[in-house]
Design an enzyme around this catalytic site. Sequence first.
Site, short mmCIF file in Angstrom:
data_model
loop_
_atom_site.label_atom_id
_atom_site.label_comp_id
_atom_site.label_asym_id
_atom_site.label_seq_id
_atom_site.Cartn_x
_atom_site.Cartn_y
_atom_site.Cartn_z
N ASN A 1 39.59 45.94 28.82
CA ASN A 1 40.61 45.16 28.32
C ASN A 1 41.52 46.09 27.28
OD1 ASN A 1 39.60 42.89 29.71
ND2 ASN A 1 38.59 42.25 28.07
N TYR B 1 34.38 27.15 34.01
CA TYR B 1 35.23 27.53 35.15
C TYR B 1 34.75 28.27 36.52
CZ TYR B 1 38.91 30.26 37.65
OH TYR B 1 39.43 30.98 38.73
N SER B 2 34.08 29.22 36.22
CA SER B 2 33.56 29.99 37.60
C SER B 2 32.49 29.00 38.32
CB SER B 2 32.91 31.41 37.17
OG SER B 2 32.10 31.17 36.38
N LYS C 1 34.52 26.72 40.34
CA LYS C 1 35.11 27.27 41.71
C LYS C 1 33.99 27.63 42.50
CE LYS C 1 38.80 28.63 42.06
NZ LYS C 1 39.97 28.14 42.79
N THR D 1 37.79 32.88 43.69
CA THR D 1 37.90 33.91 42.67
C THR D 1 36.54 34.81 42.76
OG1 THR D 1 37.75 34.26 40.23
CG2 THR D 1 37.02 32.23 40.96
N ASP D 2 36.72 36.05 42.28
CA ASP D 2 35.64 37.08 42.17
C ASP D 2 34.66 36.38 41.05
OD1 ASP D 2 37.07 37.52 39.92
OD2 ASP D 2 36.86 39.85 40.33
N GLU D 3 34.94 35.62 40.14
CA GLU D 3 34.18 35.15 38.92
C GLU D 3 32.88 34.32 39.57
OE1 GLU D 3 36.21 33.96 35.35
OE2 GLU D 3 38.01 35.12 35.95
N PRO E 1 31.72 33.28 24.38
CA PRO E 1 30.59 32.81 24.82
C PRO E 1 30.31 32.95 26.22
CG PRO E 1 31.45 30.80 23.81
CD PRO E 1 32.73 31.90 23.90
N ILE F 1 50.25 32.03 40.52
CA ILE F 1 49.99 32.48 41.72
C ILE F 1 50.75 31.62 42.92
CG2 ILE F 1 48.25 33.73 43.55
CD1 ILE F 1 46.45 33.77 41.32
N LEU G 1 51.89 19.28 37.62
CA LEU G 1 52.65 19.93 36.57
C LEU G 1 51.72 19.58 35.35
CD1 LEU G 1 56.21 18.95 37.45
CD2 LEU G 1 55.04 20.86 37.82
P1 NAD Z 1 47.54 28.46 37.02
O1 NAD Z 1 47.02 27.70 36.02
O2 NAD Z 1 48.81 29.09 36.68
O3 NAD Z 1 48.03 27.01 38.12
C1 NAD Z 1 47.53 26.19 38.43
C2 NAD Z 1 48.46 25.12 39.01
O4 NAD Z 1 47.66 23.88 39.42
C3 NAD Z 1 49.45 24.70 37.95
O5 NAD Z 1 50.73 24.69 38.73
C4 NAD Z 1 48.91 22.91 37.76
O6 NAD Z 1 49.96 22.22 37.62
C5 NAD Z 1 48.31 22.76 39.18
N1 NAD Z 1 47.35 21.70 39.15
C6 NAD Z 1 46.31 21.60 38.14
N2 NAD Z 1 45.32 20.76 38.37
C7 NAD Z 1 45.91 20.00 39.37
C8 NAD Z 1 45.63 18.64 39.89
N3 NAD Z 1 44.65 17.81 39.73
N4 NAD Z 1 46.56 18.26 41.06
C9 NAD Z 1 47.57 19.02 41.60
N5 NAD Z 1 47.83 20.20 40.74
C10 NAD Z 1 47.18 20.68 39.72
O7 NAD Z 1 46.31 29.18 37.97
P2 NAD Z 1 46.80 30.57 38.77
O8 NAD Z 1 46.30 31.60 37.79
O9 NAD Z 1 48.13 30.45 39.41
O10 NAD Z 1 45.74 30.29 39.93
C11 NAD Z 1 46.00 29.71 41.07
C12 NAD Z 1 44.45 29.72 41.87
O11 NAD Z 1 43.83 31.15 42.06
C13 NAD Z 1 43.36 28.99 41.16
O12 NAD Z 1 42.63 28.42 42.02
C14 NAD Z 1 42.32 30.11 40.36
O13 NAD Z 1 41.04 29.83 40.45
C15 NAD Z 1 42.68 31.25 41.70
N6 NAD Z 1 42.47 32.58 41.00
C16 NAD Z 1 43.35 33.12 40.10
C17 NAD Z 1 43.30 34.40 39.56
C18 NAD Z 1 43.90 34.84 38.36
O14 NAD Z 1 43.77 36.06 37.87
N7 NAD Z 1 44.82 34.01 37.91
C19 NAD Z 1 42.31 35.35 40.17
C20 NAD Z 1 41.68 34.80 41.50
C21 NAD Z 1 41.46 33.53 41.85
P1 TYD Z 2 41.58 36.27 31.08
O1 TYD Z 2 42.85 36.77 31.18
O2 TYD Z 2 41.42 35.01 30.43
O3 TYD Z 2 40.97 36.42 32.62
P2 TYD Z 2 39.21 36.08 32.79
O4 TYD Z 2 38.71 35.64 31.84
O5 TYD Z 2 39.52 34.86 34.01
O6 TYD Z 2 38.95 37.55 33.36
O7 TYD Z 2 40.73 37.48 30.19
C1 TYD Z 2 40.57 38.61 30.83
C2 TYD Z 2 39.90 39.60 29.89
O8 TYD Z 2 40.58 39.80 28.54
C3 TYD Z 2 38.39 38.89 29.53
O9 TYD Z 2 37.61 39.98 29.51
C4 TYD Z 2 38.76 38.12 28.39
C5 TYD Z 2 39.77 39.20 27.59
N1 TYD Z 2 40.59 38.54 26.46
C6 TYD Z 2 40.81 38.98 25.09
O10 TYD Z 2 40.20 39.94 24.99
N2 TYD Z 2 41.53 38.30 24.44
C7 TYD Z 2 42.47 37.40 24.73
O11 TYD Z 2 43.17 36.62 24.06
C8 TYD Z 2 42.47 36.80 26.13
C9 TYD Z 2 43.15 35.62 26.65
C10 TYD Z 2 41.29 37.32 27.16
#
Ligand code: NAD
Ligand code: TYD
Length: 353
Positions: free
Chosen positions: A265, A166-167, A170, A141-143, A290, A13, A37
């Site tokens: 899913n 994780y959640s 956050k 995150t909504d989580e 889990p 993102i 990175l």
């Molecule tokens: P991502 O895992 O793709 O990217 C995380 C980035 O943070 C990476 O570039 C990593 O190198 C960097 N990073 C990790 N630890 C670090 C540290 N200690 N110092 C500096 N950089 C560090 O994550 P994403 O999916 O892009 O999510 C970005 C943010 O959005 C997160 O805070 C996540 O909780 C939130 N978010 C994600 C989603 C989703 O669906 N992916 C939804 C809602 C909120």
């Molecule tokens: P994910 O992309 O890991 O996002 P989040 O757990 O943060 O919502 O997973 C999305 C949904 O897909 C979640 O219900 C878990 C499921 N999932 C699978 O069924 N198989 C998989 O290999 C992965 C990665 C996720």
Amino acid sequence: MKTILVTGGAGFIGSNFVKYLLAERPETELLVNLDALTYAGNLENLLEVQNDPRYVFVRGDIRDRALVEELFARYRFDTVVHFAAESHVDRSIVEPEIFLTTNVIGTQVLLDAAKRHWKLEPDNKYSREYREGVRYLQVSTDEVYGALGKTGLFTEQTPISPNSPYSASKASADMVVRAYHQTFGLPVNITRCSNNYGPNQFPEKLIPLMLHNARNRKALPVYGDGMQIRDWLHVKDHCAAILTVLEKGVPGEVYNIGGNNERANIEIVRLILQELDRPESLITYVQDRPGHDRRYAIDNTKITTQLGWAPAYTFQQGMHETIQWYLDHPQWVEHVVSGDYLDYYARMYGHQA
Ligand code: NAD
Ligand code: TYD
């Protein structure tokens, strides 16, 4: 907003946001991307902006106080958008500690620097006056709200009730951000978005993982019965929502972000198989995660009515473009699907898929 610190700008993102902001706001003077990175950070996501004179990349850890202090002193940021995090639920089940240090302590380091550098009277512990126009935005995150049953939606008033490490990390970070607003008056916002999809997402998350496997005619590992529901939003809609909150959000407020797009899913997995013309026999049901949250769904009334944001993508259009992006960028996928990722994949799924 002229000088902006983006953390985690090499991730999924964050990199979409860096490109979006520089394109949408040409008046931006400087955007500094601080990213450690980790396995999830990829500078290939940023090739389009790497020569932009307004863009600076710093490889570093948000937990490194001296570095964060030095960056605030050198660049005099007026805005912080904090994406950097450990972001994958399954990894947090295997290795929770780094989620707490990065997601909670890292956030507190950034908040401390913002407070110190933005306060008009830094030495006065009662002072709540800050430089004009500064803002700290926590990308959450909504989580953090936990899981929903068959009905209901997450509003900003829903109690925080996280279920995974994780959640929980956050949610803890959100509480610290809230405390810096309540105690010190720091002008903050928290955004809580639903699941994102789009280009540059690391193929450990549902959609890119299934796409990658389907393309290579590998089994698609569906957890449990596949009937868990997520509320999917295109990453560019999320970026637009964050920019809207930066520009129009009321300090101290939380904004939920989502596009009323709930999908099971298994529905997503079937859609991917259809688009790639692959057989359903590739679907492999594997052991459930889990503590797996059954359903997430966002009530977006606050951001749509108070700030005027609305998603631009339909799911059909967004998924079609996303699938095409992955098909058009096999090299991007090949580069990330190597090394650490392969070890992780073997640990995660073992012989099951
Ligand atoms: P991502 O895992 O793709 O990217 C995380 C980035 O943070 C990476 O570039 C990593 O190198 C960097 N990073 C990790 N630890 C670090 C540290 N200690 N110092 C500096 N950089 C560090 O994550 P994403 O999916 O892009 O999510 C970005 C943010 O959005 C997160 O805070 C996540 O909780 C939130 N978010 C994600 C989603 C989703 O669906 N992916 C939804 C809602 C909120
Ligand atoms: P994910 O992309 O890991 O996002 P989040 O757990 O943060 O919502 O997973 C999305 C949904 O897909 C979640 O219900 C878990 C499921 N999932 C699978 O069924 N198989 C998989 O290999 C992965 C990665 C996720």
